[in-house]
Design a protein around this motif. Structure first.
Motif, PDB file in Angstrom:
ATOM      1  N   ARG A   1      -0.380  26.162  99.544  1.00 21.55           N
ATOM      2  CA  ARG A   1      -0.301  27.605  99.763  1.00 21.55           C
ATOM      3  C   ARG A   1      -1.687  28.213  99.692  1.00 21.55           C
ATOM      4  O   ARG A   1      -2.438  27.958  98.719  1.00 21.55           O
ATOM      5  CB  ARG A   1       0.537  28.217  98.634  1.00 21.55           C
TER       6      ARG A   1
ATOM      7  N   LEU B   1       7.323  26.581 100.512  1.00 23.25           N
ATOM      8  CA  LEU B   1       8.632  26.626  99.860  1.00 23.25           C
ATOM      9  C   LEU B   1       9.052  25.235  99.405  1.00 23.25           C
ATOM     10  O   LEU B   1       9.527  25.040  98.287  1.00 23.25           O
ATOM     11  CB  LEU B   1       9.700  27.189 100.821  1.00 23.25           C
TER      12      LEU B   1
ATOM     13  N   ASP C   1       9.596  15.496 106.107  1.00 23.95           N
ATOM     14  CA  ASP C   1       8.600  16.292 106.818  1.00 23.95           C
ATOM     15  C   ASP C   1       8.181  15.502 108.064  1.00 23.95           C
ATOM     16  O   ASP C   1       8.707  14.408 108.325  1.00 23.95           O
ATOM     17  CB  ASP C   1       7.408  16.648 105.920  1.00 23.95           C
TER      18      ASP C   1
ATOM     19  N   HIS D   1       4.580  31.636 105.193  1.00 24.21           N
ATOM     20  CA  HIS D   1       4.795  31.428 106.634  1.00 24.21           C
ATOM     21  C   HIS D   1       5.524  32.621 107.262  1.00 24.21           C
ATOM     22  O   HIS D   1       5.364  32.906 108.448  1.00 24.21           O
ATOM     23  CB  HIS D   1       5.566  30.125 106.893  1.00 24.21           C
ATOM     24  N   SER D   2       6.280  33.358 106.445  1.00 25.37           N
ATOM     25  CA  SER D   2       6.926  34.573 106.974  1.00 25.37           C
ATOM     26  C   SER D   2       5.877  35.579 107.459  1.00 25.37           C
ATOM     27  O   SER D   2       6.115  36.317 108.417  1.00 25.37           O
ATOM     28  CB  SER D   2       7.790  35.245 105.910  1.00 25.37           C
TER      29      SER D   2
ATOM     30  N   LYS E   1       1.382  14.020 103.838  1.00 24.18           N
ATOM     31  CA  LYS E   1       1.876  14.542 102.558  1.00 24.18           C
ATOM     32  C   LYS E   1       2.732  13.533 101.802  1.00 24.18           C
ATOM     33  O   LYS E   1       3.379  13.876 100.817  1.00 24.18           O
ATOM     34  CB  LYS E   1       2.670  15.827 102.795  1.00 24.18           C
TER      35      LYS E   1
END
Ligand code: NDP
Ligand code: ZN
Length: 381
Positions: free
Chosen positions: A372, A214, A233, A68-69, A238
């Protein structure tokens, strides 16, 4: 005769010594995917990397994770960027060249690169294996200035090759599942390090806020330490995944009923949230001397805040700390630990082309990735 002998000797010396490393003609061609403007689309981009110096290795990149960075950078969430920009700081590949002083790697070894590729090596932080906090500034894998190599602007892992000092490359155990290794180099270490800093142990009550790249690693590390894990979340999608990965409880923070009875419950909470949220909500859920570790870094215009009153008034002494990735030694430790305990990210492998990467970015923003994206750099054309 004299001249040609001198020339031959010099050439031999230069070749052996890799002095050519500084020569522009010896630069290594690379190709990858870059954005050419803020919020731009990914397009093929050819560029070059500095030559393999005496202490360097060259890696053929096999897989690159999408963190996400990377999105924060592409969206200029943290300030101005330089273009073209090739993101990517979760890199796994094979060693295809080694400098003459290299001892840690040999040709054909698997190797990884995370968020940084250098640091001053002399400051207090570097001497304590905390290169990410280097006083001169760690050199980031992309969006960095490599002050050991002519101040070149670094480009990241959405590309076919990388040249890095061996000290900043991580040894990937040969029995590791290489398709899943790349995200460990950022998502893995960034969640592992604060969990270890907080001293999480068997029986501790641990919260993981933000169950993405993460967060789903954090759950696995905390579960492996036999902590009782609660996931926070914003979606229902999820819930089952959290339980499958070993969490005892899943809390949808949009459902206030689920937050009841959690005040003063946790020994440690890790926030990986990349968007605006209310940190004091988590603070209140900590026991006396409980700790809130923060690694999620939202856009500057969306940054949550904590006030002094949040820290002093909620009725119990609590600690808050921030954490950035991990040092090289700890990253190696994390990778060895992950492989030993069979802890890997859940990955969706995509092909190396601009449209696929654009689509992956949209899905990360829309919360549609589990957990991911990894780009198969072997498919680059
Ligand atoms: P992901 O997008 O993979 O995961 C973020 C998760 O947080 C998603 O599941 C998202 O849900 C969820 N979320 C969003 N808003 C909230 C909220 N208000 N409350 C609870 N959960 C929420 O991101 P990453 O895991 O890759 O990265 C997370 C953050 O960590 C980023 O800001 C990144 O820049 C930062 N980071 C920091 C590092 C460091 O060294 N400190 C290193 C690496 C990353 P949904 O998917 O439904 O939107
Ligand atoms: Zn990252």
């Amino acid at each position: 005769m004299k001249i040609s002998l001198a020339l031959t000797t010099a050439l031999t010396f230069m070749t052996m010594n890799n002095t050519f490393a500084q020569d522009n003609s010896d630069r290594i061609p690379a190709k990858g995917f870059a954005v050419f403007e803020e919020k731009g689309h990914f397009q093929p981009y050819t560029f070059s990397r500095h030559a393999v110096g005496d202490n360097d290795i060259q890696i053929k990149i096999l897989y690159a994770g999408i963190c996400h960075s990377d999105l924060h950078h592409v969206f200029a969430d943290w300030g101005a960027e330089e273009y073209p920009m090739v993101p990517g700081h979760e890199i796994a590949g094979r060693v295809i060249a080694v400098g003459k002083n290299v001892t840690k790697f040999k040709l054909g070894d698997s190797a990884g690169i995370g968020c940084m590729i250098g640091s001053c090596r002399h400051c207090d932080a570097c001497e304590h294996d905390l290169e990410q906090y280097c006083e001169k500034g760690a050199i980031m894998t992309y969006h960095g200035i490599d002050y050991f190599n002519g101040n070149e602007h670094t480009q990241g892992g959405y590309s076919d090759t990388y040249v890095v000092a061996e000290d900043f490359a991580i040894k990937v155990p040969e029995n590791a599942d290489i398709t899943k290794v790349a995200p460990l180099l950022c998502a893995g270490i960034t969640s592992y390090s604060p969990i270890m800093q907080a001293g999480v142990k068997q029986g501790d009550k641990v919260g993981i806020a933000g169950f993405g790249g993460l967060g789903h690693m954090g759950v696995q590390y905390a579960v492996s330490l036999r902590a009782e894990v609660t996931v926070f979340d914003i979606t229902e999608d999820k819930r089952e995944d959290a339980i499958r990965l070993g969490a005892a409880r899943y809390v949808n923070v949009n459902n206030s009923d689920e937050l009841k009875e959690l005040d003063r419950h946790f020994d440690f909470i890790l926030s990986t949230i990349p968007a605006r949220y209310i940190p004091v909500m988590y603070l209140k859920m900590l026991k006396l001397d409980g700790q809130l570790g923060i690694v999620g870094l939202p856009a500057f215009h969306n940054m949550p805040s904590l006030s002094v009153s949040d820290l002093v008034l909620p009725g119990a002494r609590r600690k808050v700390f921030g954490s950035q990735i991990g040092g090289i030694k700890e990253t190696q430790e994390m990778l060895d630990y992950s492989v030993k305990h069979n802890i890997y990210p859940e990955v969706e492998v995509i092909k190396a082309n601009g449209e696929e990467i654009d689509k992956a970015y949209r899905n990360v923003l829309d919360g549609k990735v589990k957990f991911r994206y990894v780009i198969d750099m072997g498919t680059i054309k």
